[in-house]
Design a protein around this motif. Structure first.
Motif, mmCIF file in Angstrom:
data_model
loop_
_atom_site.group_PDB
_atom_site.id
_atom_site.type_symbol
_atom_site.label_atom_id
_atom_site.label_comp_id
_atom_site.label_asym_id
_atom_site.label_seq_id
_atom_site.Cartn_x
_atom_site.Cartn_y
_atom_site.Cartn_z
ATOM 1 N N TYR B 109 0.844 -1.187 0.000
ATOM 2 C CA TYR B 109 0.000 0.000 0.000
ATOM 3 C C TYR B 109 0.882 1.240 0.000
ATOM 4 N N ASP B 110 0.366 2.336 -0.546
ATOM 5 C CA ASP B 110 0.986 3.622 -0.241
ATOM 6 C C ASP B 110 -0.103 4.695 -0.195
ATOM 7 N N GLY B 111 0.128 5.699 0.627
ATOM 8 C CA GLY B 111 -0.858 6.763 0.778
ATOM 9 C C GLY B 111 -0.295 7.877 1.623
ATOM 10 N N ARG B 112 -0.985 9.027 1.595
ATOM 11 C CA ARG B 112 -0.485 10.190 2.320
ATOM 12 C C ARG B 112 -1.081 10.297 3.717
ATOM 13 N N GLN B 113 -2.294 9.762 3.868
ATOM 14 C CA GLN B 113 -2.937 9.855 5.175
ATOM 15 C C GLN B 113 -2.769 8.546 5.938
ATOM 16 N N ALA B 114 -2.016 8.613 7.050
ATOM 17 C CA ALA B 114 -1.720 7.394 7.807
ATOM 18 C C ALA B 114 -3.004 6.730 8.307
ATOM 19 N N GLY B 115 -3.941 7.547 8.806
ATOM 20 C CA GLY B 115 -5.185 7.005 9.371
ATOM 21 C C GLY B 115 -6.001 6.252 8.339
ATOM 22 N N ARG B 116 -6.218 6.902 7.191
ATOM 23 C CA ARG B 116 -7.039 6.307 6.134
ATOM 24 C C ARG B 116 -6.383 5.028 5.588
ATOM 25 N N LEU B 117 -5.067 5.079 5.453
ATOM 26 C CA LEU B 117 -4.335 3.910 4.983
ATOM 27 C C LEU B 117 -4.519 2.734 5.958
ATOM 28 N N ALA B 118 -4.421 3.039 7.250
ATOM 29 C CA ALA B 118 -4.595 1.998 8.271
ATOM 30 C C ALA B 118 -5.997 1.400 8.201
ATOM 31 N N HIS B 119 -7.011 2.265 7.962
ATOM 32 C CA HIS B 119 -8.397 1.760 7.856
ATOM 33 C C HIS B 119 -8.515 0.758 6.709
ATOM 34 N N ASN B 120 -7.900 1.100 5.566
ATOM 35 C CA ASN B 120 -7.970 0.208 4.398
ATOM 36 C C ASN B 120 -7.282 -1.132 4.672
ATOM 37 N N VAL B 121 -6.097 -1.059 5.315
ATOM 38 C CA VAL B 121 -5.371 -2.296 5.628
ATOM 39 C C VAL B 121 -6.184 -3.145 6.610
ATOM 40 N N ALA B 122 -6.767 -2.484 7.609
ATOM 41 C CA ALA B 122 -7.559 -3.227 8.614
ATOM 42 C C ALA B 122 -8.712 -3.969 7.954
#
Lengths: 174, 400
Positions: B109-122
């Motif tokens: 994954y890559d992204g600029r928003q840590a929170g949103r990225l974590a939501h997607n991974v979860a």
């Protein structure tokens, strides 16, 4: 024989239960006898422009006689005690031809917001129907519901709730 | 004489028993979980890296499916790296099934928003292990009353990123997402009257879709987004209507001259609508065809059953007044069973299903103060969603 008695018991108890349940029901307001319920409507927009032309709202001594119509809990039944308030507005509208009215329906804080939005509208519509029954042209009367969003009393007790279950008369001259 | 009527007593009891029992099952047991070890996720300790790891761990816990540990053992392990670089976060994440020794998921994954990225991974981890939709990357629209100013807000499923959508400071209620999340629809008194508005989330444009005389309220999108169910009183009484999402082709669904309808919600297939009507003397839930037809009453216990939301798995969540308090209940049309979800001494209202068909967001009012909470239908403790000062209510959970 025994079986017969049991059956009778079931019938009797059933009737009692039925009575108890029906007496707990909310009363519904039929419109006045001379008004066809399918022709009541909400009255269209009586003001030429939205938002409310507050400058056209009639305030002060001229409408000091106006009182809110109050309702029972979860009811839009117009009770005998409230009829004179509606008649007073009807008399005023008959003597002042250019005056128009918005019936503003309100609820107390109990019950859910979405249901109260509809209940407030039904209260406004019940008053509107009553005025039409008294001979006021429906084109002069519009309804608006605020649900539970606009209390006049902020207390969380029956005295406050009773004042909040109301229809307010907003009179306009255009 | 007295003896003659003694037999009435057991007969009465016999008749009352089915009323008291009325198919209510109160669920109390916590939910079964599998142990998930996340100690294998490496970072170099950067700020957004740590935010990512913390959010991911919280999301996995909130999903309700896992006991998350860092003890180095579990039935599943998460391994991978999280690196900050060039303004973005790069994540590699592998999920291993320890028992079978297989790789359940392996993704970058890559992204600029840590929170949103974590939501997607979860959500990907939830899907990989449990084969159910997650809720971490979903959003919730709600109404906030802050100092008497009422506006529409949107937040993430964990309550973070609370964002104010409207700035009208007027009465507004019942916001709902369109199925593709591109639009919001809600009722507001912008002109002084209750009208229905639609906000385009991309362009921020707002248009009025229903402004009939009287009440325009409770609008809800059909599952395909092409139609809107709503309540109008233009014919002299609040009735249920369906129109195109652009506002045309109005069809009247109910005709109850002495009763009020409210709160429509669509079945997942779009063929039926559940709504509230007080035509039987008290507000109860009814189901009717989305093109009209006879309405069938579905709630019988309690003198007030309101605010239904038809969930993605076919169950209907709603508010029921019981012993003077408002509780959240679930009705399953498949077996006709009702489950009461809340039992404590608070008022719970306005429930909305999460897309995982497991969690429900609703308002909880204690001492006349209202916050949003997430309830778990499988028995885990409820979680508070809103923590900012204010009154929060009317939530709607996005469908994805």
């Amino acid at each position: 024989m025994k079986r017969n008695t049991y059956l009778r018991t079931v019938v009797v108890v059933g009737c009692v239960c039925g009575l108890l349940i029906s007496s707990g029901c909310r009363k519904r307001t039929p419109p006045p006898a001379n008004v066809n319920p399918t022709e009541i409507g909400t009255g269209g927009s009586i003001l030429s422009e939205r938002p409310d032309a507050e400058g056209d709202r009639i305030i002060g001594a001229e409408v000091a006689f106006v009182q809110n119509v109050l309702f029972g809990y979860d009811s839009f039944q117009i009770t005998d005690s409230e009829v004179s308030k509606i008649k007073a507005v009807s008399d005023y509208m008959k003597s002042s031809g250019g005056v128009r009215l918005i019936c503003e329906g309100n609820c107390d804080e109990r019950g859910t917001a979405e249901y109260n939005m509809s209940l407030g509208e039904n209260r406004a519509l019940a008053v509107r129907a009553y005025l039409i029954g008294l001979g006021i042209d429906g084109a002069r009367i519009q309804t608006k519901s605020f649900g539970e969003e606009k209390p006049v009393e902020l207390g969380h007790d029956e005295a406050s709730w009773a004042k909040n279950r109301r229809v307010e008369f907003a009179l306009y001259r255009k | 004489m007295t003896k003659k009527y003694l037999f009435l007593f057991p007969a009465l009891l016999f008749l009352l028993v089915p009323l008291v029992n009325a198919q209510v099952v109160v669920s109390k047991e916590g939910s079964p979980k599998c142990v998930l070890d996340v100690s294998g996720l490496q970072s170099s300790g950067g700020k957004s890296e740590l935010e990512f790891l913390q959010t991911l761990e919280d999301d996995l816990k909130r999903s309700g499916w896992f006991n998350v540990t860092k003890q180095g053992k579990g039935s599943y392990t998460v391994q991978g790296t999280c690196r900050q670089g060039g303004g973005a976060l790069n994540v590699r994440c592998q999920v291993n099934n320890v028992m079978s020794g297989t790789i359940t998921m392996n993704k970058a994954y890559d992204g600029r928003q840590a929170g949103r990225l974590a939501h997607n991974v979860a959500d990907d981890i939830v899907w990989a292990i449990k084969k159910v939709k997650g809720m971490a990357s979903t959003r919730i629209v709600l109404v906030g009353n802050r100092g008497g100013k009422k506006n529409i807000y949107v937040c993430d499923a964990n309550g973070a990123n609370m964002f104010q959508i409207t700035h009208d400071n007027v009465i507004c209620r019942f916001p709902e997402w369109s199925p593709d999340l591109s639009k919001l629809i809600y009722t507001a008194y912008i002109t002084g009257y209750p009208d229905v508005y639609q906000i385009n989330m991309g362009s921020n444009e707002r248009k009025r879709v229903s402004a009939y005389p009287g009440l325009n309220a409770g609008a809800s999108f059909s599952p395909d987004g092409s139609r809107i169910a709503l309540v109008l009183s233009k014919d002299g009484n609040p009735d249920l209507f369906v129109m195109n999402s652009s506002g045309g082709n109005l069809v009247k669904i109910t005709r109850t001259p002495y009763a009020a309808e409210s709160s429509p919600s669509w079945a997942p297939d779009g063929d039926q609508i559940v709504f509230v009507s007080d035509k039987g003397g008290s507000p109860q839930l009814y189901v009717t065809g989305s093109g009209g037809g006879e309405a069938k009453r579905i709630t019988w216990k309690g003198n007030e059953n309101v605010a239904p939301d038809w969930g993605p798995d076919g169950r209907i969540v709603y508010t029921s007044r019981r012993e003077g308090k408002y509780h959240i209940c679930i009705f399953d049309p498949k077996n006709g069973k009702t489950t009461q979800l809340t039992t404590d001494w608070a008022d719970y209202e306005d429930p909305s299903w999460a897309p995982d068909s497991r969690h429900v967001v609703c308002s909880k009012t204690v001492s006349y103060h209202s916050d949003l909470y997430i309830l778990d239908t499988l028995g885990d403790p409820s979680l508070r969603l809103t923590t900012i000062q204010g009154e929060w209510y009317s939530p709607d959970w996005s469908s994805k």
